[in-house]
Enzyme design. Structure first.
Site, mmCIF file in Angstrom:
data_model
loop_
_atom_site.group_PDB
_atom_site.id
_atom_site.type_symbol
_atom_site.label_atom_id
_atom_site.label_comp_id
_atom_site.label_asym_id
_atom_site.label_seq_id
_atom_site.Cartn_x
_atom_site.Cartn_y
_atom_site.Cartn_z
ATOM 1 N N ARG A 168 0.871 -1.180 0.000
ATOM 2 C CA ARG A 168 0.000 0.000 0.000
ATOM 3 C C ARG A 168 0.902 1.222 0.000
ATOM 4 O O ARG A 168 2.046 1.162 0.467
ATOM 5 C CB ARG A 168 -0.899 0.016 1.245
ATOM 6 C CG ARG A 168 -1.798 -1.210 1.388
ATOM 7 C CD ARG A 168 -2.563 -1.154 2.699
ATOM 8 N NE ARG A 168 -3.467 -2.287 2.863
ATOM 9 C CZ ARG A 168 -3.139 -3.440 3.455
ATOM 10 N NH1 ARG A 168 -1.909 -3.585 3.941
ATOM 11 N NH2 ARG A 168 -4.012 -4.409 3.567
ATOM 12 N N LYS A 193 -2.211 -2.844 7.795
ATOM 13 C CA LYS A 193 -3.427 -2.470 8.500
ATOM 14 C C LYS A 193 -3.558 -3.238 9.804
ATOM 15 O O LYS A 193 -3.225 -4.418 9.882
ATOM 16 C CB LYS A 193 -4.646 -2.750 7.618
ATOM 17 C CG LYS A 193 -4.858 -1.742 6.500
ATOM 18 C CD LYS A 193 -6.167 -1.992 5.786
ATOM 19 C CE LYS A 193 -6.441 -0.925 4.739
ATOM 20 N NZ LYS A 193 -7.741 -1.154 4.047
ATOM 21 N N HIS A 261 -2.734 2.661 -6.077
ATOM 22 C CA HIS A 261 -3.254 1.429 -5.480
ATOM 23 C C HIS A 261 -3.524 0.370 -6.537
ATOM 24 O O HIS A 261 -3.513 -0.829 -6.234
ATOM 25 C CB HIS A 261 -4.527 1.717 -4.689
ATOM 26 C CG HIS A 261 -4.873 0.655 -3.692
ATOM 27 N ND1 HIS A 261 -4.093 0.392 -2.577
ATOM 28 C CD2 HIS A 261 -5.903 -0.242 -3.636
ATOM 29 C CE1 HIS A 261 -4.625 -0.600 -1.882
ATOM 30 N NE2 HIS A 261 -5.715 -1.002 -2.513
ATOM 31 N N ARG A 264 -0.865 -2.199 -6.747
ATOM 32 C CA ARG A 264 -0.980 -3.297 -5.773
ATOM 33 C C ARG A 264 -1.951 -4.352 -6.305
ATOM 34 O O ARG A 264 -1.689 -5.556 -6.196
ATOM 35 C CB ARG A 264 -1.461 -2.742 -4.434
ATOM 36 C CG ARG A 264 -1.768 -3.783 -3.360
ATOM 37 C CD ARG A 264 -2.063 -3.053 -2.051
ATOM 38 N NE ARG A 264 -2.858 -3.827 -1.131
ATOM 39 C CZ ARG A 264 -2.369 -4.670 -0.222
ATOM 40 N NH1 ARG A 264 -1.072 -4.862 -0.149
ATOM 41 N NH2 ARG A 264 -3.177 -5.314 0.610
ATOM 42 N N HIS A 287 -3.625 -9.513 3.786
ATOM 43 C CA HIS A 287 -5.064 -9.576 4.033
ATOM 44 C C HIS A 287 -5.355 -10.437 5.253
ATOM 45 O O HIS A 287 -4.788 -11.527 5.399
ATOM 46 C CB HIS A 287 -5.787 -10.192 2.821
ATOM 47 C CG HIS A 287 -5.861 -9.271 1.644
ATOM 48 N ND1 HIS A 287 -6.111 -9.708 0.358
ATOM 49 C CD2 HIS A 287 -5.715 -7.918 1.551
ATOM 50 C CE1 HIS A 287 -6.122 -8.684 -0.463
ATOM 51 N NE2 HIS A 287 -5.882 -7.587 0.229
ATOM 52 N N TYR A 296 -9.596 -11.525 -6.486
ATOM 53 C CA TYR A 296 -8.694 -11.485 -7.631
ATOM 54 C C TYR A 296 -8.916 -12.666 -8.578
ATOM 55 O O TYR A 296 -8.533 -12.596 -9.744
ATOM 56 C CB TYR A 296 -7.237 -11.436 -7.160
ATOM 57 C CG TYR A 296 -6.909 -10.126 -6.484
ATOM 58 C CD1 TYR A 296 -6.781 -8.952 -7.230
ATOM 59 C CD2 TYR A 296 -6.759 -10.041 -5.105
ATOM 60 C CE1 TYR A 296 -6.507 -7.736 -6.619
ATOM 61 C CE2 TYR A 296 -6.485 -8.828 -4.486
ATOM 62 C CZ TYR A 296 -6.361 -7.687 -5.252
ATOM 63 O OH TYR A 296 -6.100 -6.484 -4.638
#
Length: 323
Positions: A168, A193, A261, A264, A287, A296
């Site tokens: 990110r 995150k 982004h 990514r 994730h 994806y």
């Protein structure tokens, strides 16, 4: 009037004090990003404003304890009538629930009524990666439009990290002079995150891009200072990277979806197309849930169907199919 001031007029002092404690908890213990905190505070402020009109007075903790599912549905309905989309409604409800769960842990309310309200169904939007060729052009320092060679090299190094490591933009800009991937660096430790750490492999092209930037940079990054610096030597603002990307995509004729982004997304999509497995890609992206990574597979299926439609003599017949 600031956002904090407008929040104060929407609730009684006991609620305002609890809101402050909640935000401190989210920022300190859960380490949520500043943007997330701002969004949660804004959503809660809108809820408290609704309750002020709904109840006829600014709400106190006792009012929050007595709320029923119909009250939350009324809030969502009022926001919907104001033209708010499903995604924003769902996020708003999530912020309200987070606050109520926090109060529940302190024994001040029962949050059960908010949990039975279903968030609005959201349209599923697929990530929009750029092609491998376009990605390589975007991360090429020679494609930069900046008069200063070191700034072009800096932007190229940041974009190379996004595409080459799946970072990110906030993760790339959090690197320091000490953690910079240099020649011989094989892996990079990234904090993403929720404070989750992950290890990502570093391709030689990534290290080369960073080394080129450091060799040209007139401001030497300090070991514990930010790796990527602005024109005057301060920390690089992510908006500068976004602006540079906008100029590049305009010059290259790429769509507006070609954002930092999107690189990514391209990292994940191209890995999957090359035979990468979902579990590995999940770990590389950081994730928390595999379901987030699974989107994806739909991107790759949509790409394959598009290629089929263009190549098959009766192309277009698969357009109505759902991947």
């Amino acid at each position: 009037m600031t956002d904090g001031d407008s929040l104060l007029v929407c609730a009684r002092p006991d609620v305002n004090a609890a809101v402050g404690d909640w935000l401190d908890h989210l920022g300190g213990e859960r380490r949520l990003a500043d943007k997330t905190l701002i969004a949660y505070e804004r959503d809660l402020r809108q809820f408290l404003r609704f309750l002020t009109g709904h109840l006829g007075e600014p709400p106190a903790l006792a009012h929050l304890a007595d709320l029923r599912p119909a009250d939350y549905r009324g809030f969502l309905a009022s926001r919907r009538q104001s033209g708010v989309g499903s995604r924003s409604l769902a996020r708003g409800l999530a912020g309200v629930r987070s606050f109520l769960r926090f109060l529940e842990t302190r024994g001040q309310v029962n949050a059960a009524a908010s949990t039975v309200v279903r968030p609005p169904r959201q349209p599923r939007s697929l990530p929009k990666p750029v092609s491998a060729g376009d990605a390589m052009t975007l991360v090429d320092a020679d494609s930069g439009l900046d008069a200063e060679p070191w700034i072009a090299a800096r932007n190229a190094a940041v974009l190379t990290l996004l595409y080459g490591c799946g970072l990110r933009i906030s993760e790339a800009l959090s690197l320091t002079g000490r953690t910079a991937p240099r020649k011989g660096t094989r892996t990079l430790r990234v904090r993403g995150k929720g404070g989750r750490e992950r290890i990502v492999p570093v391709l030689p092209v990534v290290s080369e891009a960073v080394e080129s930037y450091l060799a040209l940079n007139p401001h030497a990054p300090q070991p514990d200072g930010p790796l990527f610096l602005g024109a005057r030597g301060g920390p690089l603002n992510p908006r500068i990277v976004q602006y540079a990307m906008a100029r590049l995509r305009s010059a290259l004729g790429l769509p507006d979806s070609a954002t930092p982004h999107a690189l990514r997304h391209s990292f994940a999509t191209h890995l999957l197309a090359g035979g990468g497995d979902l579990r590995t890609i999940q770990e590389l992206l950081g994730h928390a849930s595999l379901s987030t990574t699974q989107i994806y597979t739909e991107v790759d299926a949509a790409r394959l169907l598009d290629a089929f439609d263009k190549a098959h003599p009766r192309g277009g017949t698969s357009a109505a199919r759902t991947p």
